[in-house]
Design an enzyme around this catalytic site. Structure first.
Site, PDB file in Angstrom:
ATOM      1  CG  ASP A  37      29.651 -10.098  85.652  1.00 24.39           C
ATOM      2  OD1 ASP A  37      28.955  -9.091  85.883  1.00 24.39           O
ATOM      3  OD2 ASP A  37      30.164 -10.789  86.554  1.00 24.39           O
ATOM      4  CB  SER A  81      28.483 -10.487  90.071  1.00 26.35           C
ATOM      5  OG  SER A  81      28.478  -9.524  89.046  1.00 26.35           O
ATOM      6  CG  ASP A 265      52.057 -15.573  75.904  1.00 34.40           C
ATOM      7  OD1 ASP A 265      51.169 -16.205  75.313  1.00 34.40           O
ATOM      8  OD2 ASP A 265      53.134 -16.085  76.290  1.00 34.40           O
ATOM      9  CD  GLU A 292      32.429 -13.867  85.131  1.00 36.60           C
ATOM     10  OE1 GLU A 292      31.833 -12.899  85.647  1.00 36.60           O
ATOM     11  OE2 GLU A 292      33.485 -14.342  85.613  1.00 36.60           O
ATOM     12  CG  ASP A 297      30.302  -6.109  85.857  1.00 35.14           C
ATOM     13  OD1 ASP A 297      29.136  -5.706  86.025  1.00 35.14           O
ATOM     14  OD2 ASP A 297      31.183  -5.996  86.736  1.00 35.14           O
ATOM     15  CG  HIS A 301      31.020  -1.540  87.037  1.00 38.47           C
ATOM     16  ND1 HIS A 301      29.920  -1.070  87.710  1.00 38.47           N
ATOM     17  CD2 HIS A 301      31.072  -2.877  87.288  1.00 38.47           C
ATOM     18  CE1 HIS A 301      29.323  -2.070  88.339  1.00 38.47           C
ATOM     19  NE2 HIS A 301      29.994  -3.180  88.093  1.00 38.47           N
ATOM     20  CG  ASP A 338      26.048 -11.246  86.459  1.00 35.22           C
ATOM     21  OD1 ASP A 338      25.898 -10.564  85.423  1.00 35.22           O
ATOM     22  OD2 ASP A 338      27.081 -11.217  87.145  1.00 35.22           O
ATOM     23  CG  HIS A 339      24.364  -7.615  87.137  1.00 32.75           C
ATOM     24  ND1 HIS A 339      24.989  -6.658  86.368  1.00 32.75           N
ATOM     25  CD2 HIS A 339      25.361  -8.293  87.772  1.00 32.75           C
ATOM     26  CE1 HIS A 339      26.298  -6.743  86.535  1.00 32.75           C
ATOM     27  NE2 HIS A 339      26.553  -7.731  87.368  1.00 32.75           N
ATOM     28  CG  HIS A 417      25.502  -4.222  88.851  1.00 27.68           C
ATOM     29  ND1 HIS A 417      25.643  -5.270  89.732  1.00 27.68           N
ATOM     30  CD2 HIS A 417      26.727  -4.060  88.268  1.00 27.68           C
ATOM     31  CE1 HIS A 417      26.883  -5.734  89.688  1.00 27.68           C
ATOM     32  NE2 HIS A 417      27.562  -4.998  88.809  1.00 27.68           N
TER      33      HIS A 417
END
Length: 453
Positions: A37, A81, A265, A292, A297, A301, A338-339, A417
């Site tokens: 992602d 996304s 954990d 994924e 991502d 950000h 995805d981008h 993005h």
């Protein structure tokens, strides 16, 4: 005449060079679709340098087919996304925020408890790759480091007008329950990631569901082993299970850097991937698995390059694990994003300089400086939170710290993005068609054809 013949011969040779071998329909029994992602080209390059150096190679880069993917959505140059993953899973362009619905679907904000508010006559579901595979008797699964209700995994098994309707999204995965997506047949065979808060009632600590349902209990009642810690997954014996649900955090799983450093954990993405393959491969008809690396991502950000790179390496380790377990003669492996994001590799650092450090000149190895004499880092972002009125020098200790946020060109509360094309790498059965520049919707058709669906 000779000139004409030479011209025609040259044209024929050129055409042959640019024509991919014909893809045989139904060539692949299994498909593993890896989605990093936000993993744009700069993130791939920076992660390679971070882990293996400039001349090194990621596991994903060892796959023999490559393509360049256009990612725009139905209504935006830069996608989020939801429609970008849905394009891979359905072959349909849709609007930003929309999960696996028709192009006319309007994204409408859900209620605070994660229930939908789509209204009547607002689009229609479109079939996903996992639904089509299940209809043909294949096993299906989704594994992620985000909440299992987040946009990317949701696009594989659910249909909603807005990605934030996460309570409704996960209800679509519980066989026989209210809101169940009947197109999944007897259900997902594997579902692993975080997001327990959308499976638990609001009356329980950490829960958000307003309908009082405990979906972990409902999954267990349907015969799923329900795992909630990394230790439980490590002890899980896939030989005795044909399905499993693993929800390992109330929200997203922790970043890989923190998971390891703090000895949490929680399982790694590679461990979840290995367990998923072990469960799914029991099905004699084959399987489709989506994996994924979702927190790449999130780190981007936040303009926190170090965590983004470490999570990308963890994602690549999951690919390495899968490649060691499967037979590429009957399994198609696809790796893409995805981008993009706005991170870029900046300046002219010398070879061997740590990619997340300050830039050092290739000429003399000294710290590189901007026009005002201030030292800067190699990795920077086009926008994001770390934008000051005037630059001051960054030192190496600051730049390489775990929590450092790279500098940005435009000040925003969160980095956005990027709209650039992303990379696709593939190998194995049915991979011959993945070549050149293609729209993300075309990837769906190639995977579907490889499976003979």
């Amino acid at each position: 005449m000779q000139t004409v013949m030479k011209t025609l011969l040259a044209a024929a040779v050129l055409a042959a060079l640019h024509t991919a071998p014909a893809q045989a329909a139904g060539e692949a029994k299994n498909v593993i679709f890896f989605l990093g992602d936000g993993m744009g080209p700069a993130t791939v390059t920076a992660s390679r340098i971070y882990q293996y150096g400039e001349s090194g190679k990621l596991s994903m880069e060892k796959l023999d087919r490559t393509a360049r993917i256009k990612t725009f959505s139905n209504d935006a140059q830069t996608t989020d996304s939801a429609p970008s993953m849905a394009a891979y899973m359905t072959g349909v362009k849709m609007n930003n925020e929309v999960i696996s619905m028709s192009p006319d679907t309007r994204a409408i904000e859900p209620n605070k408890d994660g229930t939908g508010n789509c209204g009547a006559n607002n689009g229609a579901p479109v079939a996903t790759l996992l639904e089509l595979a299940k209809a043909k008797g294949k096993a299906i699964g989704a594994v992620t480091t985000t909440r299992v209700t987040h946009a990317t995994p949701a696009a594989t098994y659910a249909h909603v007008c807005h990605r934030d309707a996460e309570s409704d999204i996960i209800a679509q995965a519980v066989p026989g329950g209210a809101g169940y997506n009947a197109k999944l047949g007897n259900g997902l065979d594997v579902l692993m990631g975080g997001g327990a808060k959308f499976l638990l009632p609001a009356t329980q600590k950490g829960g958000k569901r307003s309908d009082g349902r405990n979906l972990l209990q409902e999954f267990a009642a349907k015969g799923y082993p329900v795992l909630q810690t990394g230790s439980q997954l490590a002890a899980f014996d896939a030989k005795y299970a044909s399905r499993v649900v693993g929800i390992f955090a109330n929200d997203h799983l922790d970043y890989e850097l923190d998971r390891v450093k703090n000895k949490l954990d929680q399982p790694s993405l590679a461990q979840m991937t290995a367990a998923a393959i072990d469960v799914l491969s029991k099905n004699g008809n084959g399987y489709v698995l989506m994996v994924e690396g979702g927190r790449i991502d999130h780190a981007l950000h936040g303009t926190n390059a170090k965590r983004a790179l470490v999570d990308t390496i963890a994602f690549d380790d999951a690919i390495k694990t899968a490649l060691a377990k499967v037979d590429l003669k009957n399994t198609l492996v696809v790796v893409t994003a995805d981008h993009d994001h706005t991170m870029t590799i900046n300046g002219y650092s010398k070879r061997g300089n740590p990619i997340h450090d300050i830039a050092r000149s290739y000429a003399d190895g000294q710290p590189a400086k901007d026009a005002n004499g201030a030292v800067y880092t190699t990795l920077v972002f086009g926008n994001g939170p770390n934008r000051k009125p005037s630059r001051v020098s960054v030192d190496s200790a600051t730049a390489t710290a775990d929590d450092y946020q790279q500098e940005t060109g435009i000040r925003l509360s969160s980095e956005t993005h990027g709209g650039g094309d992303v990379m696709l790498m593939s190998g194995g059965a049915g991979s011959s068609g993945f070549k050149g520049v293609m729209d993300n919707t075309k990837v769906f058709g190639l995977v579907k054809s490889a499976l003979g669906l």
